[in-house]
Structure formats: structure tokens, C-alpha cells
Design a protein around this motif. Structure first.
Motif, PDB file in Angstrom:
ATOM      1  N   ALA A 126       0.858  -1.192   0.000  1.00 45.75           N
ATOM      2  CA  ALA A 126       0.000   0.000   0.000  1.00 45.75           C
ATOM      3  C   ALA A 126       0.895   1.245   0.000  1.00 45.75           C
ATOM      4  CB  ALA A 126      -0.906  -0.004   1.225  1.00 45.75           C
ATOM      5  N   SER A 127       0.289   2.434  -0.123  1.00 42.47           N
ATOM      6  CA  SER A 127       1.100   3.628  -0.388  1.00 42.47           C
ATOM      7  C   SER A 127       0.555   4.876   0.298  1.00 42.47           C
ATOM      8  CB  SER A 127       1.112   3.857  -1.904  1.00 42.47           C
ATOM      9  OG  SER A 127       1.594   5.139  -2.200  1.00 42.47           O
ATOM     10  N   SER A 128       1.467   5.781   0.638  1.00 37.61           N
ATOM     11  CA  SER A 128       1.066   7.077   1.185  1.00 37.61           C
ATOM     12  C   SER A 128       0.273   7.891   0.159  1.00 37.61           C
ATOM     13  CB  SER A 128       2.298   7.861   1.634  1.00 37.61           C
ATOM     14  OG  SER A 128       3.257   7.919   0.601  1.00 37.61           O
ATOM     15  N   PHE A 279       4.338  19.206 -14.376  1.00 35.92           N
ATOM     16  CA  PHE A 279       3.413  19.330 -13.233  1.00 35.92           C
ATOM     17  C   PHE A 279       2.284  18.315 -13.424  1.00 35.92           C
ATOM     18  CE2 PHE A 279       4.308  23.322 -10.765  1.00 35.92           C
ATOM     19  CZ  PHE A 279       5.522  23.617 -11.366  1.00 35.92           C
ATOM     20  N   ARG A 280       1.721  17.834 -12.320  1.00 36.23           N
ATOM     21  CA  ARG A 280       0.647  16.828 -12.398  1.00 36.23           C
ATOM     22  C   ARG A 280      -0.721  17.492 -12.414  1.00 36.23           C
ATOM     23  NH1 ARG A 280       3.622  12.294  -8.558  1.00 36.23           N
ATOM     24  NH2 ARG A 280       5.329  12.143 -10.037  1.00 36.23           N
ATOM     25  N   PRO A 281      -1.729  16.861 -13.049  1.00 34.87           N
ATOM     26  CA  PRO A 281      -3.069  17.458 -13.081  1.00 34.87           C
ATOM     27  C   PRO A 281      -3.664  17.631 -11.681  1.00 34.87           C
ATOM     28  CG  PRO A 281      -2.981  15.445 -14.422  1.00 34.87           C
ATOM     29  CD  PRO A 281      -1.639  15.612 -13.803  1.00 34.87           C
ATOM     30  N   ALA A 282      -3.320  16.726 -10.765  1.00 32.05           N
ATOM     31  CA  ALA A 282      -3.722  16.877  -9.356  1.00 32.05           C
ATOM     32  C   ALA A 282      -2.517  16.439  -8.534  1.00 32.05           C
ATOM     33  CB  ALA A 282      -4.937  16.016  -9.029  1.00 32.05           C
ATOM     34  N   GLU A 283      -2.011  17.332  -7.696  1.00 22.91           N
ATOM     35  CA  GLU A 283      -0.759  17.067  -6.953  1.00 22.91           C
ATOM     36  C   GLU A 283      -1.079  16.660  -5.514  1.00 22.91           C
ATOM     37  OE1 GLU A 283       2.253  16.055  -6.489  1.00 22.91           O
ATOM     38  OE2 GLU A 283       3.440  17.701  -7.371  1.00 22.91           O
ATOM     39  N   VAL A 284      -0.206  15.854  -4.956  1.00 21.08           N
ATOM     40  CA  VAL A 284      -0.217  15.585  -3.516  1.00 21.08           C
ATOM     41  C   VAL A 284       0.814  16.552  -2.931  1.00 21.08           C
ATOM     42  CG1 VAL A 284       0.378  13.872  -1.751  1.00 21.08           C
ATOM     43  CG2 VAL A 284      -0.912  13.182  -3.791  1.00 21.08           C
TER      44      VAL A 284
HETATM   45  O1  F7E Z   1       7.372  12.368  -7.327  1.00 26.01           O
HETATM   46  C1  F7E Z   1       7.469  16.013  -7.901  1.00 26.01           C
HETATM   47  C2  F7E Z   1       6.155  15.301  -8.177  1.00 26.01           C
HETATM   48  O2  F7E Z   1       7.481  10.523  -9.007  1.00 26.01           O
HETATM   49  C3  F7E Z   1       7.592  13.022  -6.081  1.00 26.01           C
HETATM   50  C4  F7E Z   1       6.096   6.178  -6.071  1.00 26.01           C
HETATM   51  O3  F7E Z   1       7.071   5.278  -5.595  1.00 26.01           O
HETATM   52  O4  F7E Z   1       6.018   7.349  -3.973  1.00 26.01           O
HETATM   53  C5  F7E Z   1       6.253   7.510  -5.362  1.00 26.01           C
HETATM   54  O5  F7E Z   1       5.308   8.416  -5.920  1.00 26.01           O
HETATM   55  C6  F7E Z   1       7.218  14.476  -6.167  1.00 26.01           C
HETATM   56  C7  F7E Z   1       5.850  14.755  -6.790  1.00 26.01           C
HETATM   57  O6  F7E Z   1       7.099  10.020  -6.514  1.00 26.01           O
HETATM   58  C8  F7E Z   1       9.363  16.021 -10.994  1.00 26.01           C
HETATM   59  O7  F7E Z   1       5.187  16.227  -8.685  1.00 26.01           O
HETATM   60  C9  F7E Z   1       8.782  17.471  -9.489  1.00 26.01           C
HETATM   61  O8  F7E Z   1       5.207  15.733  -6.028  1.00 26.01           O
HETATM   62  O9  F7E Z   1       9.295  10.707  -7.264  1.00 26.01           O
HETATM   63  P1  F7E Z   1       7.871  10.867  -7.613  1.00 26.01           P
HETATM   64  P2  F7E Z   1       5.568   9.990  -6.052  1.00 26.01           P
HETATM   65  O10 F7E Z   1       4.657  10.482  -7.073  1.00 26.01           O
HETATM   66  O11 F7E Z   1       5.514  10.628  -4.705  1.00 26.01           O
HETATM   67  C10 F7E Z   1       4.711   6.859  -3.628  1.00 26.01           C
HETATM   68  C11 F7E Z   1       4.635   6.729  -2.136  1.00 26.01           C
HETATM   69  C12 F7E Z   1       4.348   5.627  -4.373  1.00 26.01           C
HETATM   70  O12 F7E Z   1       3.600   4.794  -3.883  1.00 26.01           O
HETATM   71  C13 F7E Z   1       4.702   5.591  -5.821  1.00 26.01           C
HETATM   72  O13 F7E Z   1       4.696   4.249  -6.320  1.00 26.01           O
HETATM   73  O14 F7E Z   1       8.157  15.128  -7.033  1.00 26.01           O
HETATM   74  N1  F7E Z   1       8.277  16.266  -9.099  1.00 26.01           N
HETATM   75  N2  F7E Z   1       9.439  17.342 -10.645  1.00 26.01           N
HETATM   76  C14 F7E Z   1       8.631  15.334 -10.010  1.00 26.01           C
HETATM   77  N3  F7E Z   1       8.402  14.010 -10.071  1.00 26.01           N
HETATM   78  C15 F7E Z   1       8.930  13.314 -11.115  1.00 26.01           C
HETATM   79  N4  F7E Z   1       8.744  11.977 -11.177  1.00 26.01           N
HETATM   80  N5  F7E Z   1       9.641  13.964 -12.112  1.00 26.01           N
HETATM   81  C16 F7E Z   1       9.880  15.313 -12.093  1.00 26.01           C
HETATM   82  O15 F7E Z   1      10.518  15.851 -12.998  1.00 26.01           O
END
Ligand code: F7E
Ligand code: NAP
Length: 325
Positions: A126-128, A279-284
Motif C-alpha cells: 500500500a502507499s502514502s 506538473f501533475r493534473p492533481a498534486e499531492v
Molecule cells: O514524485 C514532484 C512530483 O514521481 C515526487 C512512487 O514510488 O512514492 C512515489 O510516488 C514528487 C511529486 O514520486 C518532478 O510532482 C517534481 O510531487 O518521485 P515521484 P511519487 O509520485 O511521490 C509513492 C509513495 C508511491 O507509492 C509511488 O509508487 O516530485 N516532481 N518534478 C517530479 N516528479 C517526477 N517523477 N519527475 C519530475 O521531474
């Protein structure tokens, strides 16, 4: 000898968990996609050094029959279900495949266990991301879910399926609600590895800049090696339960960038560009976990802190791009 089955053994967590279970004397079986067996050099790189010690079976999350056959043949004592389409960004591009694969894959494996190995202990990844638009900080096992992506939705469904198999069919089924965890084996699409690899490539003269999206997002980042130990501990308890696994600290993407570039001896402001398309359409916006239940019941706590994690990843990436590596 105890027998473990790992789905997603080729991923970051599969690589750490399989080594941990081998060290503990388990017979380790892993499910991989058929193409991985045909192209081991590229697709099995994370488990290359233990290939002779693990037993691989080809199967797919999309096929109930393949999972059923493997469970029937192995009859595992413990099953760690790590396989998933795990990249949040991609889940916005292809909602249907993420939701179908992640929800059905979890349902298929639970059903196969119920029918063919009902005594097997089950771990669900599961995931945050399930907390999404968080209702309170820090997040605990009691915090309500508000997922913000198809990926997050698929994980809420997997978590509920896991709970229901525990309650309805008496399966020893646990969910680890894991916050972001990273390592030198992290996939290159995730922000931490993108940053450490980007900094190393700029330092080596192989790239001139790094494009990133939202630098203000806050994450609770820990080390994958610590988090896979928590998975193991959950299945050694007398009763099945769900646990938050986190560090309790939160940092912005910008802080990660600053530290990583600093370790590489670079001023990040000269090299990092922001790209609206990322940027994502909906951000956490913020995640920060409270791991006190895991600390109390599993006697678990994180060992690697934020600074050491960033340094470890940058150092490994600098080695990888060096001409002598
Ligand atoms: O993004 C921001 C992005 O893709 C982290 C997965 O393992 O953890 C992971 O999901 C943050 C976000 O991880 C870029 O918008 C900025 O806010 O490394 P991420 P995630 O989405 O948190 C969770 C717990 C899981 O369960 C998932 O499987 O970073 N961000 N600039 C970016 N993110 C990406 N990927 N690339 C960018 O250029
Ligand atoms: P990862 O590196 O992306 O690994 C995902 C694994 O799933 C890979 O082995 C992949 O195989 C396999 N997989 C994907 N689709 C599949 C399919 N259709 N059939 C069979 N196998 C398939 O992920 P991770 O970081 O190790 O994470 C492990 C689990 O924890 C995932 O479920 C993830 O969603 C969850 N999680 C991760 C984090 C984190 O921060 N890392 C936090 C919370 C939860 P291929 O190698 O063939 O692609």
C-alpha cells in the motif's frame, strides 16, 4: 526452509527484499514478466548478483491463470505482493491500464492464495499516495484516504481488498502503507533518482541542465533497505495488521535538489529549469508519516536519514557516470 514468493522481484523493493529473505535462509521465488527471462541483461539488472540463488517464474498481473498456476506449484509460506504500475505521473496518462493492472493483479493473487495456499501470509504494498489531499499531518493508520491519482485510487482498492480477505476469509493479510522510499536502485523516472542522476551527469559533462516539475511538493523520503525490513517484520507478527512506514520528516523537492547538487559540488540554480509539462493534473502537496505504531509493535524505526540518503544516491550516481566505472 520457509518459502517466499515475491511479485515485482525485478523492482527496487524486490531487489532489497529478495536479498533480505535469502540472508534469512528462505527459498525465494519471484514472478517476472516473460520478456524479462528473454532479456535478463537489461530487465533483471537489480537482481543480477543473486540470479543463481532465486527461482524465477514467468507470470503477469493481467493473467489470473498465470498467478494461480505459480501459487499452486509453489504453495508459499509468505507472499510479498510488490508488482504494480508504480509511477504516479504515468497513471494520469493511462488510467485504465494502471487501474486494471493494479486492482486486478492484487485481487487475482489474493484469490489464488485463498484457493491454493490459504495459510500463506500476505503482504500488500500500500502507499502514502492513498492519503492524497491529506486531511491531517502527520498521517497515521487512522487518517482518511483522499487519493489524487488513478495510481492512488488503485492502491486504496488494493488495501481494501487485502483487509476484506483478512476479515472475510481469515487470510493472514497485511498492508504496509509505505511513504516514499529511495535508493541507488530507484527507477530513473522518480524525482529523487532523476535529480541524483541528473546532477552526476552534469558534473561529468554529459548533460547541461535538468528539467523538473513542481519543486514545492513535500515528501517523507526514507531508504528502501529500511522499509523492506518492515515488510518482513509485519509477516512475523502473531496477528495480521496494517502499518504506516515513514521517517516522520518532510522535505520539499527543492531541498532534495539543493542537497544533491551540493554533494556533487554544483550550484543547482544554474542548472535546474522548471517545465510546466512536468506538473501533475492533481498534486499531492505534502506527505509526512507517523510510524509510532510500527515502532511500538514491530520495534521498527528508520536507520538512514534524509541527508545520508541523498549523499548515498549522489555518490552511487557519480560512480556510475565516471569513465572508470
Ligand atoms: O514524485 C514532484 C512530483 O514521481 C515526487 C512512487 O514510488 O512514492 C512515489 O510516488 C514528487 C511529486 O514520486 C518532478 O510532482 C517534481 O510531487 O518521485 P515521484 P511519487 O509520485 O511521490 C509513492 C509513495 C508511491 O507509492 C509511488 O509508487 O516530485 N516532481 N518534478 C517530479 N516528479 C517526477 N517523477 N519527475 C519530475 O521531474
Ligand atoms: P518498481 O521499482 O516500479 O517495481 C515494480 C515491479 O512491478 C517491477 O518488478 C515490475 O516488473 C512489476 N510489474 C509491473 N507491472 C507488472 C505486470 N503487469 N506484471 C508483472 N509484474 C509487473 O516499484 P518499487 O519502488 O519497488 O515499489 C514496490 C511496490 O511498492 C509497488 O507496488 C509500489 O506501487 C509500492 N510502493 C512503492 C513506494 C516507493 O516509494 N518505492 C511507496 C509506496 C508503495 P518489470 O521490471 O517487468 O517492469
Amino acid at each position: 526452509m520457509k518459502r517466499a514468493l515475491i511479485t515485482g522481484i525485478t523492482g527496487q523493493d524486490g531487489a532489497y527484499l529478495s536479498r533480505l529473505l535469502l540472508d534469512k535462509g528462505y527459498e525465494v521465488h519471484g514472478i517476472v514478466r516473460r520478456v524479462a527471462l528473454e532479456d535478463p541483461e537489461h530487465r533483471l539488472w537489480r537482481i543480477r548478483s543473486i540470479l543463481k540463488k532465486v527461482i524465477l517464474h514467468s507470470g503477469s498481473l493481467e493473467s489470473y491463470a498465470s498467478l494461480f498456476d505459480i501459487v499452486e506449484k509453489i504453495k508459499p509460506d509468505e507472499c510479498y505482493h510488490l508488482a504494480a504500475q508504480s509511477f504516479v505521473s504515468y497513471s494520469f496518462e493511462d488510467e485504465f491500464s494502471t487501474i486494471n493492472t493494479n486492482i486486478n493483479g492484487t485481487h487475482f493473487i489474493l484469490s489464488a492464495l485463498k484457493n491454493k495456499a490459504p495459510k500463506c501470509k500476505f503482504y500488500f504494498a500500500a502507499s502514502s499516495e492513498q492519503f492524497g489531499k491529506v486531511r491531517k499531518t502527520p498521517q497515521t493508520e487512522e487518517t482518511p484516504f483522499h487519493p489524487r491519482s488513478p495510481y492512488g485510487i488503485s492502491k486504496v482498492a488494493g488495501y481494501e481488498l487485502t483487509r476484506n480477505y483478512r476479515e472475510a476469509y481469515n487470510i493472514f493479510a497485511c498492508s504496509g502503507i509505505l511513504f516514499n522510499h529511495e535508493s541507488p536502485m530507484r527507477g530513473y523516472e522518480f524525482v529523487t533518482r532523476k535529480i541524483t542522476n541528473g546532477a552526476a551527469r552534469i558534473k561529468a559533462g554529459l548533460a547541461k541542465e535538468l528539467q523538473l516539475g513542481n519543486l514545492d511538493a513535500k515528501r517523507d523520503w526514507g531508504f528502501a533497505g529500511d522499509y523492506t525490513e518492515a515488510m518482513f517484520l509485519m509477516l512475523q507478527q502473531p496477528e495480521p495488521d496494517d502499518y504506516v512506514i515513514a521517517t516522520g520528516e518532510t522535505h520539499t523537492v527543492r531541498e532534495f535538489v539543493e542537497l544533491a547538487f551540493g554533494h556533487a559540488g554544483l550550484d543547482w540554480k544554474k542548472y535546474v529549469k522548471q517545465d510546466e509539462a512536468l506538473f501533475r493534473p492533481a498534486e499531492v502537496n505534502i506527505l509526512c508519516g507517523d510510524y509510532s505504531k510500527a515502532q511500538k509493535k514491530l520495534h521498527w524505526k528508520p536507520k538512514v536519514n534524509f541527508k545520508d540518503l541523498v549523499r548515498m544516491m549522489v555518490e552511487e550516481d557519480l560512480k556510475l557516470v565516471s569513465p572508470h566505472s
